[in-house]
Write a protein that holds these residues in place. Structure first.
Motif, PDB file in Angstrom:
ATOM      1  N   ASN A 239       1.575  -8.053   9.909  1.00 41.49           N
ATOM      2  CA  ASN A 239       0.209  -8.331   9.470  1.00 41.49           C
ATOM      3  C   ASN A 239      -0.672  -8.315  10.705  1.00 41.49           C
ATOM      4  O   ASN A 239      -0.380  -8.966  11.708  1.00 41.49           O
TER       5      ASN A 239
ATOM      6  N   LYS B 119      -0.459  -1.905   1.629  1.00 45.66           N
ATOM      7  CA  LYS B 119      -1.397  -2.089   0.517  1.00 45.66           C
ATOM      8  C   LYS B 119      -1.696  -0.792  -0.219  1.00 45.66           C
ATOM      9  O   LYS B 119      -1.843  -0.774  -1.436  1.00 45.66           O
ATOM     10  N   THR B 120      -1.771   0.316   0.507  1.00 43.77           N
ATOM     11  CA  THR B 120      -2.118   1.582  -0.140  1.00 43.77           C
ATOM     12  C   THR B 120      -0.891   2.441  -0.443  1.00 43.77           C
ATOM     13  O   THR B 120      -0.977   3.383  -1.241  1.00 43.77           O
TER      14      THR B 120
ATOM     15  N   GLN C 225      -1.694  -4.379   6.783  1.00 45.37           N
ATOM     16  CA  GLN C 225      -0.257  -4.652   6.740  1.00 45.37           C
ATOM     17  C   GLN C 225       0.501  -3.333   6.849  1.00 45.37           C
ATOM     18  O   GLN C 225       0.220  -2.386   6.110  1.00 45.37           O
TER      19      GLN C 225
END
Length: 488
Positions: free
Chosen positions: A482, A451-452, A469
């Motif tokens: 996940n 995500k980042t 994730q």
């Protein structure tokens, strides 16, 4: 040493053995070499031409096929394979490596005896005759089942069948998880060499038992009957009870009862559609708990992957051999199940581990101890193109000290006999520190927060929180996980 015999093997090498005080098996007399690194087993009866040809091919063609290929050294641990052929006093013998030290009891009333599987498959034998320090734990029993599954898989891949796979022909060591398949001189080559025996009671497939009184339509051991025997072994090692021997009475005559119970009327004791053979433990069985109580310890405690295979083996495939799981199926499912192990907090727990089965508030089924910590669960997603990721239906359950390996990061890597040692090193591990779960990256170059986009460098850690994730590998077959926090 007056009893020392020196002879020449068929391959021209020198073989020595002490020709006195033989150990006697079913059809062979067995003599030690002077240094006890091998034995020479002589057949009591003269071999007929097909039997001699079988031994020649097992020592020659098939031995070369298995041991002189990639991963050959691994099979030396799994098979006690005949290495040479000798003759002495008009008798034919085979030279076989001695069993490894781990396959002999070190303590307890069985000290010095071979670790035949029968001591570990029956709850009565297990509780009464096996010293606590020899009993191993659930993780090592899974390893035993994995090794046996791999051995059967390799035999079948070579076109062979065992024909008499049973606890008598498998040595196991629950302390280390080691297993070794023995007495391989009777292997079946379908269509070429028929079996010498029909099998061992408890492990003979129902179709073999049912046809044993019909000479014209007899069903002989094959790879399909090996599949039944392997399923029985796995069930016995994990649950310490037989999958078909229940309370249902088919005949008052003992021989007829055996013929029907293990043959055409064979019925899984935990069959979900027919509970008439379901055991009902009485007070006298308390010392065999929880193994004898299928309500308190059902086969579903082995986790989703093995539950499915047990159903296929003992419900769908019990009387339909084509439906039985293959040795490959067992190998794959046992590997997946090992990733679901959780250590029990009770130091006196008989199995030390239990299998996480997606429970809301998990508790050890063997001792009842509730698991207290939150449980990070890694759900694996994989890709065929490095872009689109789909769920695999596979997961890893995290506990403090749990490890992450290359086969967790890449779906095309399997921890079998072909994987090089360098690729078996741990890539990361998990730790519970200051009330936080951490993944410590040791050797993953591509570990990234999806995500980042942040890379987690080697020797750095990332906190495991619900919904995180992580990309474990950037290869086309690499995985994303996940993270779900359970038991909170």
């Amino acid at each position: 040493m007056s009893d020392l015999v020196t002879t020449q093997a068929k391959d021209g090498s020198t073989v020595e053995f002490i020709y006195s005080d033989p150990m006697q098996g079913g059809v062979k007399d067995v003599y030690w070499s002077p240094d006890k690194s091998y034995v020479v087993a002589f057949f009591r009866k003269k071999l007929d031409v097909p039997s001699q040809e079988r031994i020649d091919k097992l020592v020659g063609k098939y031995r070369d096929m298995i041991f002189n290929q990639v991963g050959g050294d691994y099979w030396r641990e799994i098979f006690c394979w005949p290495e040479k052929i000798v003759t002495h006093n008009d008798r034919t013998g085979i030279v076989v490596p001695a069993y490894r030290k781990c396959f002999f009891f070190e303590t307890g009333i069985q000290a010095g005896a071979e670790k035949e599987g029968k001591w570990f498959t029956s709850a009565k034998n297990f509780n009464r005759f096996v010293a606590p320090e020899e009993r191993g734990n659930l993780a090592t029993f899974l390893r035993i089942c994995l090794n046996l599954s791999r051995g059967v898989r390799r035999l079948h891949a070579a076109g062979l069948a065992h024909s008499d796979l049973s606890y008598k022909n498998c040595l196991v060591d629950p302390k280390t998880g080691s297993a070794c398949i023995i007495d391989l001189d009777g292997l079946v080559v379908p269509g070429l060499f028929p079996p010498d025996v029909l099998g061992t009671p408890d492990f003979m497939a129902p179709e073999v038992v049912a046809s044993s009184r019909d000479a014209e339509n007899r069903v002989f051991p094959s790879r399909a009957t090996d599949q039944h025997a392997l399923a029985v072994l796995v069930y016995l090692y994990l649950l310490h009870r037989h999958p078909l021997r229940g309370p249902k009475v088919w005949s008052k005559d003992n021989d007829e009862q055996e013929f029907l119970e293990m043959g055409k009327n064979a019925l899984f004791i935990e069959n979900p559609n027919d509970k008439s053979n379901r055991p009902r433990p009485g007070d006298e069985d308390n010392r065999l708990l929880p193994w004898c109580d299928v309500d308190k310890l059902p086969y579903t405690t082995t986790g989703p992957y093995l539950t499915d295979l047990f159903k296929r083996a003992f419900v769908d495939g019990l009387h339909n051999p084509s439906q039985r799981p293959s040795a490959d199926d067992w190998e794959d499912s046992i590997l997946k199940t090992t990733d679901l192990l959780l250590p029990c907090d009770n130091k006196d727990c008989p199995k030390k581990y239990f299998i996480y089965n997606n429970q809301t508030k998990p508790a050890c089924p063997y001792c009842g101890t509730k698991y207290k910590l939150p449980i990070p669960v890694f759900d694996f997603y994989s890709s065929y193109d490095g872009k689109s990721y789909r769920p695999e239906g596979r997961r890893l359950v995290v506990w403090s000290g749990q490890s992450l390996y290359e086969w967790h990061c890449d779906r095309m890597v399997t921890p079998n006999e072909k994987l090089e040692s360098a690729r078996k090193q741990r890539l990361g591990y998990f730790s519970y520190f200051n009330n936080k779960w951490l993944l410590v990256n040791q050797h993953m170059k591509d570990l990234k927060n999806v995500k980042t986009g942040e890379l987690i460098a080697e020797n750095k850690s990332v906190e495991l929180v619900d919904g995180l994730q992580l990309q474990l590998s950037q290869s086309r077959t690499g995985r994303i996980v996940n993270v779900k926090l359970a038991n909170v």
